[in-house]
Design an enzyme around this catalytic site. Structure first.
Site, mmCIF file in Angstrom:
data_model
loop_
_atom_site.group_PDB
_atom_site.id
_atom_site.type_symbol
_atom_site.label_atom_id
_atom_site.label_comp_id
_atom_site.label_asym_id
_atom_site.label_seq_id
_atom_site.Cartn_x
_atom_site.Cartn_y
_atom_site.Cartn_z
ATOM 1 N N ILE B 48 65.893 8.038 40.459
ATOM 2 C CA ILE B 48 66.507 8.213 41.446
ATOM 3 C C ILE B 48 65.811 7.446 42.535
ATOM 4 C CG2 ILE B 48 67.504 9.607 43.617
ATOM 5 C CD1 ILE B 48 67.582 11.830 41.407
ATOM 6 N N GLU B 84 61.541 14.045 46.195
ATOM 7 C CA GLU B 84 60.547 12.863 46.565
ATOM 8 C C GLU B 84 61.369 11.767 47.103
ATOM 9 O OE1 GLU B 84 58.896 11.522 42.639
ATOM 10 O OE2 GLU B 84 58.031 13.537 42.545
ATOM 11 N N ASP B 86 61.411 7.947 48.197
ATOM 12 C CA ASP B 86 60.975 6.610 47.898
ATOM 13 C C ASP B 86 60.756 5.765 48.952
ATOM 14 O OD1 ASP B 86 62.912 7.059 44.962
ATOM 15 O OD2 ASP B 86 60.698 7.415 44.889
ATOM 16 N N HIS B 130 76.201 4.787 60.209
ATOM 17 C CA HIS B 130 77.402 4.484 61.064
ATOM 18 C C HIS B 130 77.715 2.809 60.722
ATOM 19 C CE1 HIS B 130 76.967 7.400 64.062
ATOM 20 N NE2 HIS B 130 75.633 7.417 64.040
ATOM 21 N N CYS B 172 82.363 5.372 59.169
ATOM 22 C CA CYS B 172 83.573 5.033 59.942
ATOM 23 C C CYS B 172 83.966 3.719 59.349
ATOM 24 C CB CYS B 172 83.355 4.737 61.404
ATOM 25 S SG CYS B 172 82.554 6.149 62.146
ATOM 26 N N SER B 198 85.300 8.260 60.578
ATOM 27 C CA SER B 198 84.955 9.477 59.551
ATOM 28 C C SER B 198 84.377 10.627 60.626
ATOM 29 C CB SER B 198 83.898 9.152 58.685
ATOM 30 O OG SER B 198 84.649 8.189 57.609
ATOM 31 N N SER B 200 82.558 14.367 61.738
ATOM 32 C CA SER B 200 81.523 15.345 61.270
ATOM 33 C C SER B 200 82.318 16.429 61.212
ATOM 34 C CB SER B 200 80.483 15.478 62.226
ATOM 35 O OG SER B 200 80.624 15.721 63.643
#
Lengths: 565, 354
Positions: B48, B84, B86, B130, B172, B198, B200
C-alpha cells in the site's frame, strides 16, 4: 591522532566456532522504564530498550543471521559504513526550568547525526542515500535533508560527524509504528506493551530515538560490540488529560497494564524516583517494593524504588496497578535549579532584517564552565557575522574558539561554533543580525505564510556536578545513567537544545503570474489591435443619412418623379 | 470465450489525499477509512502506498491526538495504532504521484515508497480532495489534469505495470477525471458528475470540522460488510450512495474493462488473494557458513571519545582548504586582460615573455 577513536573489530575467536556470524549466548537485551514525578505536577517517563550484538559489519562476508538486532538497521549499518547513528523524533519542547534536565536531550523536530567509517570515500552520496533509506524505515520526511541543511561541525560533536537538525517534523503514530517494530518483543510483551499511541501523543513532550554505536565489552575495552538503544521520553500533564485527582497509575497513564516481561530480555525493570519522598510525606507507592537502588545521574545522587518484572512476585497484585496519591504543594524552591539553561528568540520588526538572540544561563553560584554553542542557520537568512556580540554581565566576553563557515545560496547553511566561558551566576547573551532573502517562487512551500523554521542551537558543556561521577564505564549500571560516558569525576556532560525559531520570509503574491498574463494580454490586444486598425483601415467619404423630414420629402418627390434634395 | 477470472497474482493500492489544512480533515478521514478497509481485507502495508498531504491526527488543533474519526461521537478511529504513511506533508505532489504510477523514481527511493507492480497486479487507486472540471488540486498550489492522468495510465499499460486497475475518485465534478482514459482494463468510479459538487457528510461539534464525505462514508459502510471470502461484485459497488443519500449522482465507467463488471469480485481489488502451493518434496539446504581461520587479530585498546575536549578545541588548527583549479570566470577574465594588454602594446612583446 591525539583523539582516541573506537574501531570495531572482530574479536579473537578460538578455532572450531563459527566466527562472527554466531551471536553470543548471553542474552544482551535489557529494557527499563524510569518514572519521575516532576515538581510542576507532570510525570516524566523514560523508556529505554537496549540490544547488544557482537558482530563485525566491516568484514567482507555479509552478515545474514539476525536474531534480536533488527535486520533493517543491520543492513543500513553495513551497507553505508556507518560507525555511529543517532536519530530522534520529538514533538514539543523540553522546559528545562520547570522540569530539570532530561536523561537524553533532543531538539524539537527530527535530528539525525551520523559518523561514517574512515574507509568511506563518497560521504555526500552516501549521506543522501542513507537519509532516503531512513525516511522509508521510519515513515518520516527525512528525504528533505540534503546539502542545504546538513552541517559538518568541527568540534561540537565527535570529529568526522555529519549532522542535521531539522526544523519542523510532525511526529505521529506513523513514526511510532516502525519504531515499535524494531523492538525484539515488538509491542506484545514486556514494557513495550505500555506504548499506546493515543496516550503517548496526548502529552506535553514526546520524544523517540534510536541510537546505534559501538561500546566496550569489558573493563579492558579490547573488544567492542554494537549497541542499539531505543529510547522514548514522554512528559504527561495529568491535569490536561483529565485526571482530576492527584493520583496516577500505570493504567491511567498508558491505558494498558503489564502482564509479563519480555522473554528475551535479560533484565526488565521499572525505576520510580523517590528522592524527594524519603520520609514518604509526598506520596506512597502501592504495591510497595523492598528493592531500592541508588544511582548518580545528571550530577546528582537519586534514590529509586525498583520493580523487577522478571520476578514473578511483582505481578502478585491485580493487573499490576501502581497507585500514587500525591499531594503536590508549592515545592518549587526545593527543586535543584538546572545549572545550564538556554533560550533563543528573534528580535526586530518588518520583513527585511532581524536579530537572533541566544541567552545562556549559568546558575552555579561560584564555578564557571565552558560551553560550545553550535548554530546552523539556513542560507535564506543572511547572517552578518561582523555584528556578532557576546556579552556576559554587561561586559564583552571573547570566545576562545570560533569556527564559522559561511553559507552558499541553495547549497549549504551557515555554521557557527563558539567556545564560550560562562562566568558564575550570570547570563550570557549572543546576538547576531541577519537579513531575509527572497526565494524563487517555486521554492516556497504550499503554506508559506506559516513561516520557515530555523533549527535549534546545540549547547554542549561539561557542568560541575555535586556528587562524584562514576568513571568506570563498563560496570553494569541502569541504562539511564550510562548513556554519556564520564571521563572525570567532578563534571558531567550535558547537552541543551534551544527552541527552534519561526521566521516569516517576504512572501510574494502567488496570483501575480495570472494577473500579469491577463494584464499583458489585454494591453497587447488593445494596443496592437488599435495600431493595426489605424494603419490598415482605409477611409471612405459617406453622406450622412438625412433627417426624418427630409426622408419623407424625398419619398414624396420620388413619387412625383422629381429629383431628390 | 469470455474471461470471468481475473488472473491476477498480487494486489496493490495507492491511496492519496491531496488537501492540506485543518478544515480539510474529511479528506484525510476518507483516505484512512479506505486504507483501513483495504488492510482489513488482506493487502499488507508493503503493498500500500499511502499519501497524506497533511497531518490531522497529531495536529495541534485536534482535541484527541493520534486519532482521526470517521463517525461523529467518535465511534470509529480510522487512524488506528498500526498505520504507515509513505508520503506525508510536502512530499505529496503531482510529480511524486506520477512518478509512483509510472515507476520512474530516483534510485535511492526506499521500497515502501515505490509501486512495485507487475503485469499480474490488480491496482486500486483512490483519490480525494478538491477538484473541478478536468482537474484535481494538490495542496492548494498545483493541479493534475485528466489528460495527464490518462497518459500516466497509458504509460503504465505500455510498461505492463498492471493487470486491471480500479480508479475511485471522491471530489467535486469527479466524473471529469475519467473522461479521457483510453487504456484497456480500467474501471472508474466517481462520486459526482460534471457540474455537480460532492458534499460532506456530517460535522462533529467536539472536533469542529466535517468528518467524512458522503460518498466515501457510504462506501466505507458498504466495505464493512465485505470479508475476504465474500462474493459481492462490482454491480453492487456501483449502487453505493444513490442520489437520495449522496445528493450528487455517482458515476462509473466500464467500457474499457474487458470483463463483465458482474463477474468482478470486490475482493479482486480491495482484498489480497495469495495463492499457496503445497508440496511434499524435501529440499536440501546447503550449509552457508564458512569456518573462520583462527588468525591472531590485532587487539587495540579502545576508549570512549571525549565529549567536550576543551583544550583540543582551543588549539585546533584550521582545516586546510582543498585547492581547486580556477573556474571558468577567472580564466576568462585573465584571458581578456592579457588580450587587451597585448593588443594595446603590440604582439612583439610576446616573444620576450615566452
Amino acid at each position: 591522532e591525539a583523539n582516541a577513536v573506537i574501531i570495531p573489530q572482530c574479536s579473537h575467536i578460538p578455532p572450531g566456532r563459527r566466527g562472527c556470524l554466531m551471536e553470543t549466548t548471553v542474552s544482551p537485551n535489557k529494557e527499563e522504564l524510569v518514572i519521575r514525578p516532576l515538581h510542576s505536577g507532570d510525570i516524566y517517563t523514560s523508556f529505554q530498550f537496549r540490544t547488544l550484538w557482537e558482530t563485525d559489519f566491516t568484514r567482507e562476508n555479509k552478515v545474514s543471521h539476525y536474531r534480536l538486532f533488527p535486520k533493517s538497521l543491520g543492513q543500513v549499518i553495513s551497507k553505508f559504513s556507518v560507525r555511529e547513528l543517532h536519530i530522534s523524533f520529538t514533538q514539543g519542547y523540553w522546559r528545562t526550568m520547570q522540569w530539570g534536565q532530561p536523561y537524553l536531550p533532543s531538539p524539537p523536530g527530527a535530528e539525525l547525526w551520523v559518523w561514517f567509517q574512515d574507509s568511506l570515500t563518497d560521504v555526500d552520496g552516501t549521506w543522501k542515500e542513507l537519509t532516503n533509506v531512513l525516511s522509508g524505515i521510519f515513515c518520516a520526511s527525512l528525504n528533505f535533508i540534503d546539502s542545504t541543511n546538513t552541517v559538518q561541525p568541527s568540534a561540537s560533536f565527535k570529529p568526522l560527524g555529519i549532522g542535521n537538525v531539522t526544523d519542523h517534523q510532525i511526529v505521529c503514530t506513523e513514526n511510532l509504528t516502525p519504531w515499535k517494530k524494531l523492538l525484539p518483543c515488538g509491542s506484545k510483551a514486556g514494557l513495550a506493551v505500555l506504548l499506546k499511541s493515543e496516550k503517548l501523543f496526548h502529552s506535553s513532550f514526546h520524544s523517540q530515538a534510536v541510537h546505534i554505536r559501538p561500546v566496550c565489552k569489558d573493563d579492558q575495552c579490547k573488544t567492542t560490540s554494537w549497541e542499539l538503544r531505543q529510547t522514548l521520553n514522554v512528559v504527561f500533564d495529568l491535569h490536561n488529560s483529565g485526571q482530576g485527582k492527584n493520583e496516577w497509575s500505570l493504567f491511567k497513564m498508558f491505558s494498558r497494564t503489564l502482564t509479563e516481561a519480555c522473554p528475551v530480555a535479560s533484565s526488565s525493570k521499572i525505576y520510580i524516583d523517590i528522592t524527594d519522598n524519603s520520609q514518604g510525606e509526598q506520596f506512597e507507592l502501592s504495591p510497595a517494593t523492598p528493592l531500592l537502588s541508588q544511582a548518580v545521574v545528571l550530577g546528582d545522587r537519586r534514590t529509586f524504588s525498583v520493580y523487577d518484572l522478571t520476578q514473578q512476585i511483582t505481578f502478585g497484585t491485580i493487573c499490576n496497578v501502581l497507585k500514587l496519591p500525591v499531594t503536590y504543594s508549592a515545592h518549587a524552591g526545593d527543586m535543584l535549579r538546572p545549572l545550564l539553561h538556554a533560550e533563543r528568540y528573534v528580535a526586530g520588526y518588518g520583513l527585511q532584517t532581524g536579530e537572533i538572540h541566544t541567552l545562556m544561563y549559568n546558575n552555579h553560584p561560584y564555578r564557571s564552565f565552558p560551553v560550545l554553542l553550535l548554530d546552523s542557520v539556513p542560507w535564506y537568512l543572511r547572517l552578518y557575522i561582523h555584528t556578532l556580540t557576546v556579552t556576559s554581565k554587561g561586559k564583552d566576553n571573547k570566545p576562545s574558539y570560533i569556527h564559522y563557515q559561511p553559507s552558499k545560496d541553495r547549497v549549504r547553511p551557515h555554521l557557527l561554533e563558539m567556545l564560550v566561558q560562562l562566568p558564575p551566576n550570570s547570563v550570557t547573551e549572543v546576538t547576531l543580525q541577519f537579513e531575509r532573502a527572497l526565494l524563487k517562487w517555486t521554492e516556497y512551500t504550499p503554506d508559506p505564510n506559516h513561516g520557515f523554521y530555523v533549527g535549534s542551537s546545540v549547547i554542549s558543556s561539561l557542568v560541575p556536578s555535586i556528587v562524584a561521577m562514576d568513571t568506570n564505564n563498563s560496570r553494569e549500571r541502569p541504562l539511564f545513567s550510562s548513556f554519556f560516558p564520564s571521563k572525570e569525576e567532578s563534571s558531567y556532560f550535558v547537552r541543551v537544545y534551544t527552541e527552534p525559531l519561526l521566521v516569516n520570509l517576504p512572501t510574494p503574491d502567488f496570483s501575480m503570474p495570472y494577473n500579469v498574463i491577463c494584464l499583458t494580454c489585454t494591453v497587447v490586444a488593445v494596443g496592437y489591435g488599435s495600431l493595426y486598425n489605424l494603419l490598415t483601415r482605409s477611409f471612405q467619404i459617406e453622406e450622412p443619412s438625412p433627417g426624418l423630414a427630409k426622408r419623407i420629402a424625398n419619398i414624396i418627390r420620388k413619387m412625383r418623379g422629381v429629383p431628390p434634395l | 470465450y469470455i474471461n470471468i477470472y481475473s488472473g491476477h497474482t498480487n494486489n496493490w493500492a495507492v491511496l492519496v489525499c491531496t488537501s492540506r489544512f485543518w478544515f480539510n480533515y474529511r479528506h484525510v478521514a476518507n483516505t484512512l477509512s479506505v486504507y483501513r478497509s483495504v488492510k482489513r481485507l488482506g493487502i499488507p502495508d508493503s503493498h500500500i502506498v499511502l499519501m497524506l498531504a497533511d497531518d490531522m491526527a497529531c495536529n495541534h488543533r485536534n482535541p484527541k491526538p493520534a486519532t482521526v474519526f470517521s463517525h461523529k461521537n467518535m465511534e470509529l478511529n480510522v487512524y488506528g495504532d498500526d498505520v504507515e504513511v509513505d508520503y506525508r506533508g510536502y512530499e505529496v505532489t503531482v510529480e511524486n504521484f506520477l512518478r509512483i504510477l509510472t515507476g520512474r523514481l530516483p534510485p535511492s527511493t526506499p521500497r515502501s515508497k515505490r509501486l512495485l507492480s507487475d503485469d499480474r497486479s490488480n491496482i486500486l487507486i483512490y483519490l480525494t480532495g478538491h477538484g473541478g472540471n478536468g482537474f484535481l488540486k494538490f495542496q492548494d498550489s498545483e493541479e493534475i489534469s485528466n489528460v495527464e492522468l490518462a497518459d500516466a495510465f497509458e504509460q503504465m499499460w505500455q510498461k505492463r505495470r498492471y493487470n486491471e486497475l480500479l480508479f475511485i475518485i471522491d471530489t467535486c465534478q469527479g466524473a471529469s477525471m475519467y473522461e479521457r482514459f483510453y487504456s484497456p482494463n480500467l474501471m472508474a468510479l466517481a462520486s459526482s458528475q460534471v457540474g455537480e459538487d460532492s458534499l460532506s457528510h456530517q460535522p462533529d461539534l467536539a472536533i469542529g470540522v466535517h468528518l467524512m464525505d458522503r460518498y466515501t462514508f457510504y462506501l466505507l459502510e458498504f466495505l464493512e460488510d465485505i470479508h475476504p471470502a465474500s462474493k459481492t461484485n462490482m454491480n453492487d459497488l456501483f449502487k453505493v450512495c444513490p442520489k437520495s443519500q449522496c445528493v450528487s449522482t455517482p458515476g462509473h465507467r466500464t467500457d474499457l474493462f474487458l470483463r463483465d463488471p458482474g463477474s468482478v469480485l470486490i475482493t479482486d481489488f480491495f482484498g489480497s488473494v495469495r495463492k499457496v502451493e503445497l508440496t511434499m518434496e524435501t529440499i536440501n539446504l546447503t550449509d552457508p557458513i564458512e569456518q573462520l581461520e583462527s588468525g591472531e587479530l590485532q587487539k587495540e585498546m579502545h576508549t570512549y571519545a571525549d565529549q567536550l575536549p576543551v583544550s583540543e578545541i582551543i588549539h585546533q588548527k584550521p582545516k586546510q582548504k582543498d585547492w581547486h583549479p580556477p573556474d571558468g570566470f577567472i580564466l576568462g577574465l585573465w584571458t581578456l586582460i592579457l588580450l587587451v594588454f597585448f593588443q594595446t602594446y603590440g604582439v612583439k612583446h610576446l616573444k620576450h615573455i615566452f
